[in-house]
Design a protein around this motif. Structure first.
Motif, PDB file in Angstrom:
ATOM      1  N   GLY A  49       0.729  -1.362  -0.107  1.00  0.00           N
ATOM      2  CA  GLY A  49      -0.113   0.010  -0.122  1.00  0.00           C
ATOM      3  C   GLY A  49       0.824   1.122   0.070  1.00  0.00           C
ATOM      4  N   TYR A  50       2.088   1.397   0.088  1.00  0.00           N
ATOM      5  CA  TYR A  50       3.164   2.386   0.069  1.00  0.00           C
ATOM      6  C   TYR A  50       3.971   2.349  -1.195  1.00  0.00           C
ATOM      7  CZ  TYR A  50       1.755   3.163   5.004  1.00  0.00           C
ATOM      8  OH  TYR A  50       1.209   3.190   6.297  1.00  0.00           O
ATOM      9  N   SER A  88      18.139  15.143  -3.720  1.00  0.00           N
ATOM     10  CA  SER A  88      17.095  14.093  -3.976  1.00  0.00           C
ATOM     11  C   SER A  88      16.247  13.928  -2.628  1.00  0.00           C
ATOM     12  CB  SER A  88      17.863  12.663  -3.808  1.00  0.00           C
ATOM     13  OG  SER A  88      18.307  12.495  -2.565  1.00  0.00           O
ATOM     14  N   TYR A  89      14.986  13.267  -2.945  1.00  0.00           N
ATOM     15  CA  TYR A  89      13.943  12.991  -1.983  1.00  0.00           C
ATOM     16  C   TYR A  89      13.571  11.631  -2.059  1.00  0.00           C
ATOM     17  CZ  TYR A  89       9.947  13.647   0.916  1.00  0.00           C
ATOM     18  OH  TYR A  89       9.074  13.530   1.895  1.00  0.00           O
ATOM     19  N   PRO A  90      14.327  10.968  -1.512  1.00  0.00           N
ATOM     20  CA  PRO A  90      13.955   9.439  -1.610  1.00  0.00           C
ATOM     21  C   PRO A  90      12.836   9.148  -0.351  1.00  0.00           C
ATOM     22  CG  PRO A  90      15.966   9.664  -0.137  1.00  0.00           C
ATOM     23  CD  PRO A  90      15.802  10.930  -1.025  1.00  0.00           C
ATOM     24  N   ASN A  91      11.740   8.524  -0.762  1.00  0.00           N
ATOM     25  CA  ASN A  91      10.593   8.611  -0.007  1.00  0.00           C
ATOM     26  C   ASN A  91       9.484   7.321  -0.403  1.00  0.00           C
ATOM     27  OD1 ASN A  91       7.901   9.511  -1.992  1.00  0.00           O
ATOM     28  ND2 ASN A  91       9.820  10.659  -2.683  1.00  0.00           N
ATOM     29  N   SER A  92       8.857   7.332   0.666  1.00  0.00           N
ATOM     30  CA  SER A  92       7.626   6.402   0.798  1.00  0.00           C
ATOM     31  C   SER A  92       6.314   6.996   0.851  1.00  0.00           C
ATOM     32  CB  SER A  92       7.642   5.176   2.012  1.00  0.00           C
ATOM     33  OG  SER A  92       6.743   4.368   1.912  1.00  0.00           O
ATOM     34  N   LYS A  93       5.435   6.871   0.168  1.00  0.00           N
ATOM     35  CA  LYS A  93       4.163   7.613  -0.088  1.00  0.00           C
ATOM     36  C   LYS A  93       2.944   6.717   0.067  1.00  0.00           C
ATOM     37  CE  LYS A  93       3.180   8.317  -4.969  1.00  0.00           C
ATOM     38  NZ  LYS A  93       3.243   9.051  -6.091  1.00  0.00           N
ATOM     39  N   LYS A  94       1.768   7.234   0.837  1.00  0.00           N
ATOM     40  CA  LYS A  94       0.378   6.793   0.739  1.00  0.00           C
ATOM     41  C   LYS A  94      -0.534   7.665   0.291  1.00  0.00           C
ATOM     42  CE  LYS A  94      -2.290   3.691   3.644  1.00  0.00           C
ATOM     43  NZ  LYS A  94      -2.592   3.222   5.021  1.00  0.00           N
ATOM     44  N   TYR A  95      -1.608   7.259  -0.594  1.00  0.00           N
ATOM     45  CA  TYR A  95      -2.409   8.181  -1.081  1.00  0.00           C
ATOM     46  C   TYR A  95      -3.629   8.143  -0.274  1.00  0.00           C
ATOM     47  CZ  TYR A  95      -5.707  10.138  -4.574  1.00  0.00           C
ATOM     48  OH  TYR A  95      -6.778  10.860  -5.124  1.00  0.00           O
ATOM     49  N   VAL A  96      -3.996   9.402  -0.008  1.00  0.00           N
ATOM     50  CA  VAL A  96      -5.209   9.615   1.016  1.00  0.00           C
ATOM     51  C   VAL A  96      -6.548   9.756   0.200  1.00  0.00           C
ATOM     52  CG1 VAL A  96      -6.390  11.216   2.791  1.00  0.00           C
ATOM     53  CG2 VAL A  96      -4.094  10.651   2.855  1.00  0.00           C
ATOM     54  N   LEU A 233       7.029   3.165   9.543  1.00  0.00           N
ATOM     55  CA  LEU A 233       6.381   4.394   9.200  1.00  0.00           C
ATOM     56  C   LEU A 233       4.986   3.626   8.899  1.00  0.00           C
ATOM     57  CD1 LEU A 233       5.829   7.193   7.939  1.00  0.00           C
ATOM     58  CD2 LEU A 233       6.238   6.004   5.591  1.00  0.00           C
ATOM     59  N   THR A 234       3.919   4.669   9.386  1.00  0.00           N
ATOM     60  CA  THR A 234       2.456   4.600   9.197  1.00  0.00           C
ATOM     61  C   THR A 234       1.935   5.702   8.951  1.00  0.00           C
ATOM     62  OG1 THR A 234       1.733   4.866  11.482  1.00  0.00           O
ATOM     63  CG2 THR A 234       2.503   2.513  10.841  1.00  0.00           C
ATOM     64  N   VAL A 235       0.786   5.540   7.987  1.00  0.00           N
ATOM     65  CA  VAL A 235       0.047   6.751   7.568  1.00  0.00           C
ATOM     66  C   VAL A 235      -1.334   6.075   7.602  1.00  0.00           C
ATOM     67  CG1 VAL A 235      -0.661   8.406   5.882  1.00  0.00           C
ATOM     68  CG2 VAL A 235       1.794   7.819   6.046  1.00  0.00           C
ATOM     69  N   ASN A 236      -2.229   6.811   8.469  1.00  0.00           N
ATOM     70  CA  ASN A 236      -3.738   6.340   8.325  1.00  0.00           C
ATOM     71  C   ASN A 236      -4.366   7.446   8.259  1.00  0.00           C
ATOM     72  OD1 ASN A 236      -3.257   3.537   9.481  1.00  0.00           O
ATOM     73  ND2 ASN A 236      -2.018   4.413  11.006  1.00  0.00           N
ATOM     74  N   SER A 237      -5.596   7.361   7.568  1.00  0.00           N
ATOM     75  CA  SER A 237      -6.682   8.405   7.349  1.00  0.00           C
ATOM     76  C   SER A 237      -8.133   7.907   7.659  1.00  0.00           C
ATOM     77  CB  SER A 237      -6.354   9.223   6.109  1.00  0.00           C
ATOM     78  OG  SER A 237      -6.626   8.284   5.164  1.00  0.00           O
ATOM     79  N   SER A 238      -8.919   8.699   7.939  1.00  0.00           N
ATOM     80  CA  SER A 238     -10.480   8.174   7.728  1.00  0.00           C
ATOM     81  C   SER A 238     -11.286   9.290   7.669  1.00  0.00           C
ATOM     82  CB  SER A 238     -10.896   7.574   8.855  1.00  0.00           C
ATOM     83  OG  SER A 238     -10.758   8.421  10.208  1.00  0.00           O
TER      84      SER A 238
END
Length: 238
Positions: A49-50, A88-96, A233-238
């Motif tokens: 999911g990331y 640079s900006y190495p990253n992990s992303k999650k879509y909201v 890392l965690t990203v959570n949304s509701s």
């Protein structure tokens, strides 16, 4: 810690189709790349999911390789010269995919291991789906780095104090929040920050849909090769 004066450059939102080509020959990835690794300039994959992205976008960049055990446990080895400007900006992303007004919560936890030398920041980079507004949250930073724009003073939310900067890079508005004390682990309640931007300051409509919540390392210099690790890392949304 007061920010220093190196200006943040505009960063491409997606990998640009340039004559540079899709890859750059870089050093080998470290041995801990249990699931995936890449030394490509725009190397990317999706895990649980990331989406991970090597994202070597600045001029004068050196070598960089990204590795991942999962979308939430990954790291990068980078060897960028101290010539100024973000490399640079190495990253992990999650879509909201929800509007600010429509969100009831948006939180993230992080745990990182960062070097004591070099010039970089560890930051969230939060975008609306139209890429008109960029919100950066710096949780730690080191060396000759500084936020784009002018200081808007300080803000304390949920016990954390940030120095706020507002600017524009020619492509989009940028709101930068620099944590008053460095942190390598913690929880960030992102939604109150977005509501403050939209509802309190009026800098961004609260009808804007939040797209990518990125977390990574914005690296200006890492001469000799330095390791940056996202332990969790965690990203959570509701």
């Amino acid at each position: 810690m007061a920010p220093r004066t190196t200006l943040r450059l505009a960063r491409a939102v997606v990998a640009p189709a340039l004559a540079l080509g899709a890859t750059i020959a870089l050093a080998s990835a470290p041995a801990q790349a249990a699931v995936w690794s890449s030394c490509d300039q725009w190397g990317s994959t999706t895990l649980n999911g990331y989406t991970l992205y090597n994202d070597i976008w600045g001029s004068g960049a050196g070598s960089q390789c990204i590795w991942a055990n999962s979308g939430t446990n990954w790291g990068v080895w980078a060897n960028h010269p101290g010539t100024g400007g973000i490399k640079s900006y190495p990253n992990s992303k999650k879509y909201v995919g929800r509007t600010i007004a429509g969100l009831s919560s948006l939180t993230s936890t992080y745990n990182v291991t960062v070097p004591s030398s070099g010039a970089y920041n560890t930051s969230y980079d939060i975008w609306d789906t139209g890429y008109a507004y960029e919100t950066m949250l710096w949780v730690n930073y080191n060396g000759a780095v500084g936020a784009l724009g002018t200081s808007q003073g300080s803000l304390t939310l949920n016990g954390t104090t940030w120095t706020v900067y507002k600017g524009n890079n020619g492509a989009n508005d940028v709101f930068s929040f620099l944590r008053s004390s460095d942190s390598t682990s913690g929880t960030v309640d992102i939604l109150p920050i977005l509501r403050w931007i939209a509802n309190t300051k009026g800098w961004m409509p609260n009808t804007k849909t939040i797209g990518d919540v990125q977390f990574g390392f914005e690296i200006t210099s890492s001469s000799g090769g330095l390791d940056f690790v996202t332990n969790n890392l965690t990203v959570n949304s509701s």
